[in-house]
Design a protein around this motif. Sequence first.
Motif, short mmCIF file in Angstrom:
data_model
loop_
_atom_site.label_atom_id
_atom_site.label_comp_id
_atom_site.label_asym_id
_atom_site.label_seq_id
_atom_site.Cartn_x
_atom_site.Cartn_y
_atom_site.Cartn_z
N VAL A 248 -12.21 -16.49 17.53
CA VAL A 248 -13.41 -15.87 18.10
C VAL A 248 -14.39 -15.59 16.97
O VAL A 248 -14.03 -14.98 15.95
N HIS A 249 -15.64 -16.04 17.13
CA HIS A 249 -16.70 -15.80 16.16
C HIS A 249 -17.87 -15.12 16.86
O HIS A 249 -18.43 -15.67 17.81
N GLU A 250 -18.20 -13.91 16.41
CA GLU A 250 -19.29 -13.13 17.00
C GLU A 250 -19.15 -13.03 18.52
O GLU A 250 -20.12 -13.17 19.26
N GLY A 251 -17.93 -12.81 18.97
CA GLY A 251 -17.67 -12.62 20.39
C GLY A 251 -17.58 -13.89 21.20
O GLY A 251 -17.34 -13.83 22.42
N ARG A 252 -17.75 -15.04 20.55
CA ARG A 252 -17.68 -16.32 21.27
C ARG A 252 -16.49 -17.13 20.78
O ARG A 252 -16.23 -17.20 19.57
N ALA A 253 -15.80 -17.75 21.72
CA ALA A 253 -14.62 -18.54 21.38
C ALA A 253 -15.03 -19.83 20.66
O ALA A 253 -16.06 -20.42 20.96
N PHE A 254 -14.23 -20.21 19.70
CA PHE A 254 -14.43 -21.51 19.04
C PHE A 254 -13.05 -22.07 18.72
O PHE A 254 -12.04 -21.35 18.71
N GLY A 255 -12.99 -23.35 18.50
CA GLY A 255 -11.71 -23.97 18.20
C GLY A 255 -11.89 -25.32 17.57
O GLY A 255 -13.00 -25.84 17.44
N GLY A 256 -10.79 -25.91 17.14
CA GLY A 256 -10.85 -27.20 16.51
C GLY A 256 -9.47 -27.78 16.32
O GLY A 256 -8.46 -27.22 16.76
N THR A 257 -9.42 -28.91 15.65
CA THR A 257 -8.16 -29.61 15.42
C THR A 257 -8.11 -30.13 13.99
O THR A 257 -9.13 -30.17 13.29
N PHE A 258 -6.91 -30.53 13.59
CA PHE A 258 -6.72 -31.25 12.33
C PHE A 258 -6.46 -32.71 12.70
O PHE A 258 -5.52 -33.01 13.44
N GLY A 259 -7.30 -33.59 12.18
CA GLY A 259 -7.21 -34.98 12.58
C GLY A 259 -6.10 -35.76 11.92
O GLY A 259 -5.65 -36.78 12.45
N THR A 260 -5.65 -35.28 10.75
CA THR A 260 -4.63 -36.02 10.00
C THR A 260 -3.48 -35.10 9.61
O THR A 260 -3.70 -34.07 8.97
N TRP A 261 -2.28 -35.48 10.00
CA TRP A 261 -1.08 -34.74 9.63
C TRP A 261 0.15 -35.62 9.85
O TRP A 261 0.08 -36.62 10.57
N THR A 262 1.22 -35.27 9.20
CA THR A 262 2.48 -36.00 9.36
C THR A 262 3.61 -35.00 9.62
O THR A 262 3.51 -33.83 9.21
N ALA A 263 4.66 -35.45 10.28
CA ALA A 263 5.78 -34.57 10.60
C ALA A 263 7.11 -35.31 10.42
O ALA A 263 7.26 -36.44 10.90
#
Length: 395
Positions: A248-263
């Motif tokens: 949450v930034h300044e009362g507004r929801a935000f989000g994202g992803t990581f495009g590169t990863w390995t498991a």
Amino acid sequence: MSDASRSRYTSVAIALHWAMAVLLIFMILLGWNMDDNEARFQLHKSVGITILFLALSRLGWRFANPPPPLPEGMPKIEKTASHMVHVAFYALMIGVPLAGWFMVSVSPFQVSTVLYGVLSWPHLPFTERLRSEGVYGVAEFFHSKSAWLIFGLLALHVAGAVKHEIGAEDGVLKRMLPGLFGKAEPPALPGRGFVFAFGGSLALFAAIAAVPLIFSGGNGEAKAAPVSSIQSNWDVDYAASEIRFDGVHEGRAFGGTFGTWTADVAFWPEDLARSAVQVVVDTRSIRTGTKLYDDNLRGKEWFNPGEFPEAVVVLSDFAEAAGGYTATARITLKGKAVSVPLAFTLEIAGNEATLSGSAELSRKALDLGQLSDPGAAYVADAVMVTLSGKAARRS
């Protein structure tokens, strides 16, 4: 028509004059009404950089196309005053945006600048060691108080133009009015030095804007992720899998992803003590869909991918729970390790598995944004990370 006999400015000079007059007034009013509004703050910075380069272009144009002479009947002292007002205007049109740029660069609150939400703009070079409340305060004082100087000069400028327009000598106002007003002599066309005035400013602008692209990889020594000793028995389908974060930034929801990863995944439902997972995330691949967020998250006080391009997550201590499983997630980011509980569900059908899980992280514990927002006044401390995806069991 020679410059000596010409009584009007060129069309380019007229267009620049009125465009910058509107931008300056808008800029000052916006600066007085930002109220910690990030969108207005970014717009203020964007317009400021625009004014800076328009002022440089206008100065170059004026050099290549000297203005028409002042009326012969104007007293010498008034000609001197007019000249001094113009010099002061140019100094402020260039100096005030530079002061704002310097102020942002030395601010302890390192907020990225993204012009009009599209183009990353760097801080001034060699200002990192100057970042302090004291230096910022001096720059902020000059930058904010200069608005009154601009209004004062504007009042003198308008008063002088009106006085000479209604006085006995030849008027000067019509020299700068667009051609649609009155039947005055048309503006001088086409002018000269277009490439010199605008090409030079554009080249400088492009060179500065290229700095974030050139140095986006950072200049620190990358810290290598530990080599995994896990003997995987599952292959992750990365095209159908995702690591997502939401806050949450300044009362507004935000989000994202990581495009590169390995498991590396070793998981046996019948032997949880033997199970282990290691995930290596490329922090450079962070994406939110908003460039300002992306630039800030790639900053030194956040993920700092230039120096720490990878985050490592190790899952252990697997246990069955109502409706699924739990595990301990040990996250190593920027050289610091934090452990949090992870809850997930796993549906296995033959050799195919579908995973869904989540964990709540603390920005403070992970040392994210603790210079500019340690009290979570703007960005909430809690960040939810969700995992989803598919994997195939190795035969």
